[in-house]
Design a protein around this motif. Structure first.
Motif, short mmCIF file in Angstrom:
data_model
loop_
_atom_site.label_atom_id
_atom_site.label_comp_id
_atom_site.label_asym_id
_atom_site.label_seq_id
_atom_site.Cartn_x
_atom_site.Cartn_y
_atom_site.Cartn_z
N GLY A 45 -24.31 -9.53 12.85
CA GLY A 45 -24.74 -8.21 11.90
C GLY A 45 -23.64 -7.50 11.31
N PRO A 46 -23.99 -6.49 10.64
CA PRO A 46 -22.95 -5.82 9.44
C PRO A 46 -21.87 -4.92 10.42
N HIS A 47 -20.82 -4.74 9.79
CA HIS A 47 -19.65 -3.85 10.27
C HIS A 47 -20.44 -2.27 9.94
N ALA A 48 -19.68 -1.44 10.73
CA ALA A 48 -20.06 0.03 10.45
C ALA A 48 -19.99 0.40 8.94
N GLU A 49 -19.17 0.07 8.16
CA GLU A 49 -18.98 0.47 6.85
C GLU A 49 -20.17 -0.12 5.94
N VAL A 50 -20.35 -1.41 6.15
CA VAL A 50 -21.41 -2.06 5.56
C VAL A 50 -22.86 -1.23 5.90
N SER A 51 -23.06 -1.08 7.17
CA SER A 51 -24.28 -0.14 7.53
C SER A 51 -24.35 0.86 6.72
N ALA A 52 -23.30 1.63 6.60
CA ALA A 52 -23.25 3.12 5.98
C ALA A 52 -23.43 2.75 4.49
N LEU A 53 -22.86 1.97 3.93
CA LEU A 53 -23.13 1.56 2.30
C LEU A 53 -24.53 1.24 1.99
N ARG A 54 -25.22 0.53 2.90
CA ARG A 54 -26.51 0.27 2.62
C ARG A 54 -27.46 1.54 2.77
N GLU A 55 -27.12 2.33 3.81
CA GLU A 55 -28.05 3.44 3.72
C GLU A 55 -27.57 4.51 2.58
N SER A 63 -18.04 8.26 -3.51
CA SER A 63 -18.15 8.99 -2.13
C SER A 63 -16.95 8.80 -1.36
N HIS A 64 -16.69 9.70 -0.33
CA HIS A 64 -15.38 9.62 0.39
C HIS A 64 -15.96 8.96 1.90
N ALA A 65 -15.02 7.76 2.19
CA ALA A 65 -15.44 7.35 3.54
C ALA A 65 -14.64 7.66 4.72
N TYR A 66 -15.07 7.99 5.75
CA TYR A 66 -14.43 8.10 6.92
C TYR A 66 -14.73 7.10 7.94
N THR A 67 -13.64 6.57 8.49
CA THR A 67 -13.95 5.47 9.36
C THR A 67 -13.18 5.46 10.47
N THR A 68 -13.44 5.16 11.65
CA THR A 68 -12.68 5.17 13.09
C THR A 68 -11.62 4.28 13.15
N LEU A 69 -12.14 3.17 12.22
CA LEU A 69 -10.95 1.90 12.27
C LEU A 69 -10.80 1.38 10.95
N GLU A 70 -9.67 1.27 10.53
CA GLU A 70 -9.33 0.45 9.44
C GLU A 70 -10.49 -0.49 8.95
N PRO A 71 -10.89 -0.40 7.64
CA PRO A 71 -11.62 -1.70 7.30
C PRO A 71 -10.98 -3.02 7.46
N PRO A 80 -15.48 -9.14 4.02
CA PRO A 80 -14.46 -7.92 4.19
C PRO A 80 -15.21 -6.83 3.86
N CYS A 81 -15.05 -5.76 4.72
CA CYS A 81 -15.58 -4.35 4.37
C CYS A 81 -14.69 -3.85 3.06
N THR A 82 -13.39 -4.22 3.11
CA THR A 82 -12.81 -3.53 1.96
C THR A 82 -13.53 -3.84 0.63
N ASP A 83 -13.97 -5.20 0.45
CA ASP A 83 -14.72 -5.60 -0.89
C ASP A 83 -15.71 -4.83 -1.01
N ALA A 84 -16.54 -4.56 0.18
CA ALA A 84 -17.85 -4.00 0.20
C ALA A 84 -17.69 -2.39 -0.22
N LEU A 85 -16.52 -1.94 0.02
CA LEU A 85 -16.17 -0.26 -0.11
C LEU A 85 -15.85 -0.49 -1.66
N LEU A 86 -14.89 -1.63 -2.34
CA LEU A 86 -14.32 -1.68 -3.67
C LEU A 86 -15.90 -1.47 -4.42
N ASN A 87 -16.64 -2.71 -3.84
CA ASN A 87 -17.68 -2.89 -5.13
C ASN A 87 -18.72 -1.77 -5.27
#
Ligand code: AOF
Ligand code: ZN
Length: 376
Positions: A45-55, A63-71, A80-87
């Motif tokens: 399943g998705p990582h945390a960042e991707v779940s948040a991006l979907r929502e 937006s500003h992302a706050y993550t408990t671990l480096e993406p 990669p979550c970095t690509d998802a955040l950039l896209n």
């Protein structure tokens, strides 16, 4: 609410559910409003960042992302979550800690920075410490292929875990016991020896607030029953959730291990010091992707594990009660140390009050190599 605080809360929902992945939480904030939240799901399943991006959908842009671990910046079971955040057009990223996985290890942050994103680790010291605590088992597993093995016990002020007649309910207060249930819920596995099951017949489930969790937790309950002494009627077998019974080779006489429900798996290991080969058992747990295992007793199992150098961390709950009696058992049996200078004196010790009780935690020397310098 502090956004990193919320991200940590989200991550705690994933703790104990997603290993060998680390539990991570992510919050996306736009114009002072939370537009997306997520936490790690079990693979694939998705990582945390991707779940948040979907929502968040389109609102993720700017937006500003706050993550408990480096993406992450690698193709694992997900892209990669970095690509998802950039896209998605996220503007800034605040990550509490760096990912100890050698495939990431700062590469996620570097990738985001080189794409022009502002990346900070403006998490408070307390948030950093909590983010670290959440992924400690993951870090250990990543670096050593073995889980973090925690010995946990509750004892009286005079170092007893039961009276001479075996009465042990309860030594510590309700506040301390509630903490144990919350911790059980966030561990990947819990392990006990047969003596504890014979003496206490525990369920070994997590019941925070007195209630069983919706999804059975911890995910795996392990019973070391070298000679197959535990009858099929033991309560731990009949609670929902997976159980692993480990016994030693030569067990035609391991008769009681029949008539068990489907959630119970049997594992035969060669015999070894203290019963079964415990090194093989810990390795087996690592290969099953278990990141943290809490050993809840009894003294024989914890003692054997300590003698073999397999315990990483101790969590001792100490209650202000005096039990007394030479026959009353202590938390650590095994062979023990001959000379005091050779006794493992714990490092990174913390002390915490829990109502009338005290929790002391610490690491066995030489078992801290999974902890990064920045957390020293
Ligand atoms: C993130 N966000 O929520 C998690 C991350 O192969 P996979 O897909 O299971 O990826 C596991 C790796 O991803 C793991 O080793 C760790 O480096 C990272 N975990 N990263 O960006 C998350 N759980
Ligand atoms: Zn990721």
């Amino acid at each position: 609410m502090e956004y990193m605080e919320r991200a940590l809360e989200l991550a705690s929902h994933a703790a104990g559910m997603v290993s060998p992945r680390p539990p991570v939480g992510c919050v996306l904030v736009k114009d002072g409003e939370i537009v997306g939240e997520g936490f790690t799901t079990p693979s694939p399943g998705p990582h945390a960042e991707v779940s948040a991006l979907r929502e968040a959908g389109d609102r993720a842009r700017g937006s500003h992302a706050y993550t408990t671990l480096e993406p992450c910046n690698h193709h694992g079971n997900t892209p990669p979550c970095t690509d998802a955040l950039l896209n998605a057009g996220v503007a800034t990223v605040t990550a509490a800690i760096q990912d100890p996985d050698p495939r990431v290890d700062g590469n996620g942050i570097r990738r985001l920075k080189s794409a022009g994103i502002e990346v900070t680790n403006h998490a408070s010291g307390e948030h950093t410490a909590r983010a670290w605590d959440l992924i400690e088992g993951f870090a250990r597993l990543t670096k050593t292929r073995r889980p973090l093995v925690i010995a946990k016990y509750a004892m009286s002020l005079d170092g007893k875990i039961a009276t001479r007649t075996g009465d042990s309910q309860w030594i510590t207060s309700e506040i301390a016991r509630e903490r144990v249930h919350r911790q059980r819920a966030q561990a990947d596995a819990i392990m006990v020896g047969s003596g504890t099951v014979l003496a206490d017949n525990p369920r070994l489930t997590a019941r925070p607030g007195g209630e069983p969790t919706d999804i059975p937790r911890p995910r795996l309950r392990v019973l070391v029953d070298t000679t197959g002494q535990i009858p099929p009627s033991a309560r731990m077998f009949w609670e929902p959730g997976a159980v692993l019974i480990v016994y030693a080779t030569r067990s035609e006489d391991a008769g009681p291990l029949i008539g068990l429900p489907d959630n119970v798996e049997k594992l035969e290991l060669p015999s070894g010091y203290g019963g079964v080969d415990l090194v093989m058992l810990i390795d087996e747990m690592g290969s099953r992707g278990i990141g943290t295992v809490i050993v809840e007793g009894g003294g024989r199992l914890i003692g054997s594990l300590i003698d073999l150098g397999l315990i990483d961390k101790i969590e001792a709950y100490i209650a202000p009660v005096i039990i007394g009696g030479v026959e009353a058992p202590g938390p650590v049996a095994g062979e023990g140390t001959e000379k005091l200078r050779d006794a493992p004196r714990l490092e990174r010790v913390t002390t915490q009050s829990l109502g009338p009780d005290t929790l002391i935690t610490g690491y066995v020397p030489g078992h801290t190599d999974h902890i990064p310098e920045s957390n020293a």
